[in-house]
Design an enzyme around this catalytic site. Sequence first.
Site, PDB file in Angstrom:
ATOM      1  N   THR A  66       0.829  -1.203   0.000  1.00 11.48           N
ATOM      2  CA  THR A  66       0.000   0.000   0.000  1.00 11.48           C
ATOM      3  C   THR A  66       0.867   1.257   0.000  1.00 11.48           C
ATOM      4  O   THR A  66       0.576   2.219  -0.719  1.00 11.48           O
ATOM      5  CB  THR A  66      -0.955   0.002   1.210  1.00 11.48           C
ATOM      6  OG1 THR A  66      -1.722  -1.198   1.203  1.00 11.48           O
ATOM      7  CG2 THR A  66      -1.894   1.196   1.174  1.00 11.48           C
ATOM      8  N   CYS A  67       1.924   1.256   0.781  1.00  7.22           N
ATOM      9  CA  CYS A  67       2.817   2.421   0.827  1.00  7.22           C
ATOM     10  C   CYS A  67       3.474   2.622  -0.536  1.00  7.22           C
ATOM     11  O   CYS A  67       3.552   3.753  -1.040  1.00  7.22           O
ATOM     12  CB  CYS A  67       3.881   2.237   1.905  1.00  7.22           C
ATOM     13  SG  CYS A  67       3.215   2.058   3.576  1.00  7.22           S
ATOM     14  N   ALA A  68       3.951   1.554  -1.122  1.00 11.79           N
ATOM     15  CA  ALA A  68       4.581   1.639  -2.441  1.00 11.79           C
ATOM     16  C   ALA A  68       3.599   2.183  -3.468  1.00 11.79           C
ATOM     17  O   ALA A  68       3.939   3.030  -4.300  1.00 11.79           O
ATOM     18  CB  ALA A  68       5.106   0.269  -2.860  1.00 11.79           C
TER      19      ALA A  68
END
Length: 166
Positions: free
Chosen positions: A59-61
């Site tokens: 999700t962060c990526a």
Amino acid sequence: MATVTLKGNPINTSGSLPKVGDKAPDFTLTATDLSSKSLKDFAGSRVVLNIFPSVDTGTCAQSVRQFNTEASELENTKVLCISRDLPFAQDRFCGAEGLNNVVNLSDFKTGKFGENYGVNFVDGPLEGLLSRSVVVINENGEVLYTEQVAETVDEPNYKAALEVLY
């Protein structure tokens, strides 16, 4: 203190995001070239703070990829991707992905950014990392928009965050 969840389990942060209309707190973070960067370095630009736990999660990526795409279409706007990842990991990720429309900054040295913006996780399995949040700041350093994502594994509301810049 704010409470969000991680896969439905509550976890707490160290405070609350700045309020819309407030002056954004200054900060000193570490860039991928190991130089120090502050909010003052982006004075005169609109700034999107994409704050997240770690670029090494899906999700962060994806948030870095999405903001990289969106940033290329916005005038006078800088997207700062902020985590506690080491600058080397941030640089490796963006290099491998070919992302060059975002600025990666790390809060690994002091954690003061997380304290000042109220996004440090203070308990749970992500304790010590930053809560997924977005803060949009205008050219005068005033907060236009904030979002602390309620469920950590969810993506931020990109449309709502960027709408305030159109």
